[in-house]
Write a protein that holds these residues in place. Structure first.
Motif, short mmCIF file in Angstrom:
data_model
loop_
_atom_site.label_atom_id
_atom_site.label_comp_id
_atom_site.label_asym_id
_atom_site.label_seq_id
_atom_site.Cartn_x
_atom_site.Cartn_y
_atom_site.Cartn_z
N SER A 50 5.65 2.70 20.88
CA SER A 50 5.27 1.28 20.92
C SER A 50 3.79 1.08 20.62
CB SER A 50 5.61 0.68 22.28
OG SER A 50 4.91 1.35 23.33
N ALA A 51 2.97 2.07 20.95
CA ALA A 51 1.53 1.94 20.73
C ALA A 51 1.16 1.88 19.25
CB ALA A 51 0.79 3.11 21.39
N GLU A 52 2.08 2.29 18.37
CA GLU A 52 1.79 2.29 16.93
C GLU A 52 2.25 1.02 16.23
OE1 GLU A 52 3.09 5.63 14.62
OE2 GLU A 52 2.35 7.05 16.10
N ILE A 53 2.96 0.16 16.92
CA ILE A 53 3.54 -1.01 16.25
C ILE A 53 2.48 -1.97 15.73
CG2 ILE A 53 4.97 -3.06 16.60
CD1 ILE A 53 6.70 -1.39 18.48
N HIS A 66 -0.39 10.70 6.26
CA HIS A 66 0.74 10.23 5.45
C HIS A 66 0.46 8.82 4.93
CE1 HIS A 66 4.15 13.10 5.58
NE2 HIS A 66 3.52 13.58 6.65
N CYS A 67 -0.08 7.96 5.79
CA CYS A 67 -0.38 6.59 5.38
C CYS A 67 -1.41 6.56 4.26
CB CYS A 67 -0.89 5.78 6.58
SG CYS A 67 0.35 5.40 7.82
N ARG A 68 -2.43 7.38 4.39
CA ARG A 68 -3.46 7.43 3.35
C ARG A 68 -2.88 7.90 2.03
NH1 ARG A 68 -6.45 10.52 5.71
NH2 ARG A 68 -5.97 12.49 4.67
N GLU A 69 -2.05 8.94 2.10
CA GLU A 69 -1.46 9.48 0.87
C GLU A 69 -0.56 8.47 0.18
OE1 GLU A 69 0.46 13.21 1.44
OE2 GLU A 69 -1.35 14.21 2.18
N ILE A 70 0.29 7.79 0.95
CA ILE A 70 1.22 6.84 0.33
C ILE A 70 0.45 5.63 -0.22
CG2 ILE A 70 1.89 5.32 2.25
CD1 ILE A 70 4.30 7.09 -0.18
N GLY A 71 -0.65 5.27 0.45
CA GLY A 71 -1.47 4.17 -0.04
C GLY A 71 -2.20 4.49 -1.32
N ILE A 99 5.46 3.48 6.34
CA ILE A 99 5.56 2.26 5.52
C ILE A 99 5.29 1.08 6.45
CG2 ILE A 99 7.00 0.96 3.90
CD1 ILE A 99 6.27 3.77 2.98
N ARG A 100 4.03 0.88 6.76
CA ARG A 100 3.63 -0.02 7.84
C ARG A 100 2.69 -1.12 7.34
NH1 ARG A 100 1.85 1.85 12.37
NH2 ARG A 100 0.07 0.45 12.61
N PRO A 101 2.53 -2.16 8.14
CA PRO A 101 1.61 -3.24 7.76
C PRO A 101 0.20 -2.72 7.54
CG PRO A 101 2.94 -3.87 9.67
CD PRO A 101 3.20 -2.42 9.43
N GLY A 102 -0.45 -3.25 6.53
CA GLY A 102 -1.79 -2.81 6.20
C GLY A 102 -1.82 -1.61 5.28
N GLU A 114 7.05 -13.96 10.16
CA GLU A 114 8.35 -14.57 9.90
C GLU A 114 8.60 -14.82 8.42
OE1 GLU A 114 5.57 -18.09 9.92
OE2 GLU A 114 5.71 -16.12 10.86
N GLY A 115 7.59 -14.60 7.60
CA GLY A 115 7.71 -14.90 6.19
C GLY A 115 8.03 -13.69 5.34
N VAL A 116 7.83 -13.83 4.03
CA VAL A 116 8.06 -12.73 3.09
C VAL A 116 6.75 -11.99 2.90
CG1 VAL A 116 8.75 -12.12 0.76
CG2 VAL A 116 9.90 -13.99 1.94
N PRO A 117 6.71 -10.69 3.16
CA PRO A 117 5.45 -9.95 3.06
C PRO A 117 4.95 -9.82 1.63
CG PRO A 117 7.10 -8.73 4.32
CD PRO A 117 7.80 -9.87 3.64
N LEU A 118 3.67 -9.54 1.51
CA LEU A 118 3.03 -9.22 0.25
C LEU A 118 2.97 -7.70 0.13
CD1 LEU A 118 1.28 -10.03 -2.26
CD2 LEU A 118 -0.70 -9.87 -0.72
N GLY A 119 3.51 -7.15 -0.96
CA GLY A 119 3.49 -5.71 -1.15
C GLY A 119 2.10 -5.18 -1.43
N LEU A 120 1.76 -4.05 -0.84
CA LEU A 120 0.44 -3.46 -1.00
C LEU A 120 0.44 -2.11 -1.71
CD1 LEU A 120 -1.18 -4.09 2.52
CD2 LEU A 120 -1.42 -5.48 0.45
N LEU A 121 1.61 -1.53 -1.93
CA LEU A 121 1.62 -0.21 -2.53
C LEU A 121 0.98 -0.22 -3.91
CD1 LEU A 121 5.07 1.41 -1.65
CD2 LEU A 121 2.83 1.82 -0.60
N LYS A 122 0.13 0.75 -4.15
CA LYS A 122 -0.50 0.93 -5.45
C LYS A 122 0.52 1.44 -6.47
CE LYS A 122 -4.04 3.86 -7.60
NZ LYS A 122 -4.99 4.97 -7.32
N ALA A 123 1.49 2.20 -6.00
CA ALA A 123 2.48 2.82 -6.88
C ALA A 123 3.26 1.77 -7.66
CB ALA A 123 3.43 3.69 -6.07
N ASP A 124 3.36 1.98 -8.96
CA ASP A 124 4.16 1.11 -9.82
C ASP A 124 5.59 1.59 -9.93
OD1 ASP A 124 2.02 -0.61 -10.52
OD2 ASP A 124 1.35 0.84 -12.01
#
Length: 200
Positions: A50-53, A66-71, A99-102, A114-124
């Motif tokens: 829960s602390a990571e949510i 992992h987050c840095r690499e996927i970003g 695959i988390r916010p930010g 509650e809305g539709v998120p904006l994708g942030l992945l650099k990967a095409d």
């Protein structure tokens, strides 16, 4: 290009591992930087505490890496078997924690989630390779191909990665060595087409 390759299968002698080996070899031959993770071999911790949510949570080093690499990835390749129409639990946990916010998506200003998120992945481009022991027709007609929905719609499209390709290899349990060689050649061809040789 930096390409993240994620493998989720517990048996090192599996066809999934053979796919991963061919993927990594093809990428390296084309001059790409490969960041490969065998989640089972690395004993990736899948349970999301829960602390990571929270978006601003302090992450353990392994998760932060992992987050840095996927970003930073210019492309993503996922390899896993079809288990009950789902990825293995360890891979679902990787999605939950990485695959988390930010990192992979963000909600617009004033949005509380509650809305539709904006994708942030650099990967095409994203490729997903699956193995199954179900006939393709039954997969479509009876089960509705849930893995296609999960990876294309629920994950990569939502995170801004629009060039998505998925290949299911079936039926693996009764396949011949020749069939598997042909499948591995297909893997190499698709990887090379989507991630061509680096020209500097």
């Amino acid at each position: 290009m930096n390409i993240s390759v994620i493998l989720a299968h517990p048996d090192s002698n599996s066809f999934n591992h053979a796919i991963a080996t061919r993927v990594v070899t093809a990428l390296e031959h084309s001059g790409h930087v490969v960041r490969f993770h065998d989640l089972y071999a690395e004993d990736f911790p899948p349970n999301l505490p829960s602390a990571e949510i929270a978006r601003t949570a302090d992450l353990p080093e392994v998760i932060a890496n992992h987050c840095r690499e996927i970003g930073e990835a210019d492309g993503v390749i996922i390899i896993h078997p079809n288990w009950w129409g789902m990825p293995p639990a360890i891979l679902k946990g990787w999605v939950d924690r990485v695959i988390r916010p930010g990192v992979a998506y963000e909600f617009i200003e004033q949005d509380q989630g509650e809305g539709v998120p904006l994708g942030l992945l650099k990967a095409d481009t994203a490729l997903v390779f699956n193995t199954s022991n179900t006939e393709s027709e039954r997969e479509q007609q009876v089960f509705g191909d849930p893995l296609e929905t999960i990876w294309r719609n629920c994950i990569f499209d939502l995170c801004g990665c629009r060039d998505f390709h998925r290949r299911m290899f079936n039926i693996v349990v009764t396949s011949s060595e020749e069939q598997r060689r042909q499948w591995l050649d297909e893997v190499q061809t698709l990887v090379t087409e989507k991630f061509p040789r680096n020209v500097t």
